[in-house]
Design an enzyme around this catalytic site. Structure first.
Site, PDB file in Angstrom:
ATOM      1  N   HIS A  99      60.827 -31.332  -9.129  1.00  0.00           N
ATOM      2  CA  HIS A  99      60.655 -31.200  -7.665  1.00  0.00           C
ATOM      3  C   HIS A  99      61.736 -32.322  -6.375  1.00  0.00           C
ATOM      4  CE1 HIS A  99      58.204 -35.584  -7.536  1.00  0.00           C
ATOM      5  NE2 HIS A  99      59.736 -35.563  -6.795  1.00  0.00           N
ATOM      6  N   ASP A 130      56.717 -30.635 -14.019  1.00  0.00           N
ATOM      7  CA  ASP A 130      57.679 -30.855 -12.755  1.00  0.00           C
ATOM      8  C   ASP A 130      58.538 -31.605 -13.052  1.00  0.00           C
ATOM      9  OD1 ASP A 130      58.626 -31.811 -10.958  1.00  0.00           O
ATOM     10  OD2 ASP A 130      56.727 -33.253  -9.976  1.00  0.00           O
ATOM     11  N   SER A 213      61.457 -41.259  -8.029  1.00  0.00           N
ATOM     12  CA  SER A 213      61.343 -39.592  -8.136  1.00  0.00           C
ATOM     13  C   SER A 213      61.615 -39.426  -9.530  1.00  0.00           C
ATOM     14  CB  SER A 213      61.142 -38.658  -7.251  1.00  0.00           C
ATOM     15  OG  SER A 213      59.615 -38.867  -7.123  1.00  0.00           O
TER      16      SER A 213
END
Length: 361
Positions: A99, A130, A213
């Protein structure tokens, strides 16, 4: 890159325990006084000097880990978004979240010290877990790969540090503990999320903010034990962040996926269980989720081999009741390819159960 996840379990409000004053009630008559208990043994006091030495040693551990690992953590600019990444090897491969890269194919990478901005390109993205790998066009001399540890040895209560670029502040470090292991979490598809359901995640109290992230969750041995990916949101706070609840993809899964992408350019063996169906959530007469209707069965897949067919409604897998697509994905996320699990289904109003040997996604 911002990404949050809604935790479906109800959030409990804890009421502080108030001190209770006990009143002695005297009953008529005389009784012999109870013998006095021996006073408890004195607990040796910790001197301020000893406490200071212990704190100083822990601080030195933190500084050593940060000096060792932070040069291996980078900031990634992908279009208008910012995330983090971890150097995989000296050839310039960097592992991050799918992402974070989104639909971009070229990126600007800044090392933790902020001294260099480098160009990079996408190698491959694997949204189902992911994870993604990008590669620097011109890796600088002395590029330092991170050391990835064994996430199966991670224990609750273990001190960990989260490193990355929260809110674009490159080279930031937060501290916490491992709060839980083995979590299965479903991402939201909005806000750049992949919508993946990821099993065996590490839950941590270390602050995970937008931009963290793809960074590094690190133990005090200087090993990356996870890739910070999700921050929980609390439904009662209008979707605001729930402090101290973050999730990281375990390093064992990161190694499995990243190694395949680096070697072959794609993921050939995900290690994730699959039924081999396409399905949708169905509702009962009261408009409540009541199972997953099979819309299509893959030829030669696990479901087809077990005799399931289009139109069947799956209501249970193993010991887990299935009401939605998400609950089905979560049940499969905790299983492995080759596992034999009972699957309960409805067909023409009649209930049946078959044993399915799970395939691989």
């Amino acid at each position: 890159m911002a990404l949050t996840v809604n935790v479906t379990a109800a959030v409990r409000v804890l009421v502080p325990l108030l001190p209770v004053t006990a009143a002695a009630v005297l009953l008529g008559g005389c009784v012999a006084p109870a013998p006095r208990a021996a006073p408890p043994a004195a607990t040796p006091a910790v001197s301020p000097a000893a406490a200071g030495r212990a704190a100083g040693e822990l601080e030195e551990d933190y500084r050593n880990v940060i000096r060792d690992v932070l040069p291996s953590v980078v900031q990634i600019e992908a279009g208008q978004g910012i995330g983090s990444g971890v150097v995989w090897d000296e050839r310039g491969h960097i592992v991050t979240n799918a992402h974070v890269v989104g639909g971009e194919r070229s990126f600007r990478v800044t090392v933790a010290t902020g001294e260099e901005v480098l160009a990079a390109r996408l190698v491959s993205s694997y949204p189902e877990q992911d994870l993604a790998v990008i590669r620097l066009d011109a890796p600088p001399p002395g590029l330092k790969p991170a050391r990835f540890g064994d996430s199966s040895k991670v224990e609750v209560g273990q001190i960990v540090l989260a490193m990355g670029s929260p809110l674009g502040l490159s080279g930031s470090v937060t501290q916490g503990i491992v709060s839980a292991t083995g979590r299965t979490v479903s991402e939201g598809g909005a806000g750049g999320g992949t919508g993946a359901t990821i099993g065996n995640m590490v839950q941590t109290s270390a602050a995970i903010n937008p931009g963290n992230s793809g960074g590094a969750l690190v133990n005090l041995a200087g090993e990356v034990v996870g890739i910070p990916t999700l921050a929980a949101t609390e439904p009662g706070m209008s979707g605001g962040p729930a402090p101290g609840i973050g999730f990281a993809i375990p390093s064992s899964m990161v190694r499995t996926i990243a190694d395949q992408i680096v070697r072959t350019g794609r993921v050939t063996h995900s290690g994730r269980a699959a039924l081999g169906i396409a399905g949708r959530t169905v509702l009962d007469d009261d408009y409540r989720p009541a199972g997953v209707a099979i819309a299509e069965v893959a030829r030669g897949g696990a479901a087809a081999d077990a005799g399931l067919r289009a139109g069947d409604i799956i209501t249970r897998v193993g010991d887990t009741d299935i009401t939605t697509i998400t609950s089905l994905l979560e049940a499969l996320a905790s299983a492995k390819p080759g596992d034999r699990v009972p699957v309960t289904y409805l067909r023409d109003g009649r209930r049946g159960t078959v044993t399915v040997t799970l395939g691989e996604m």
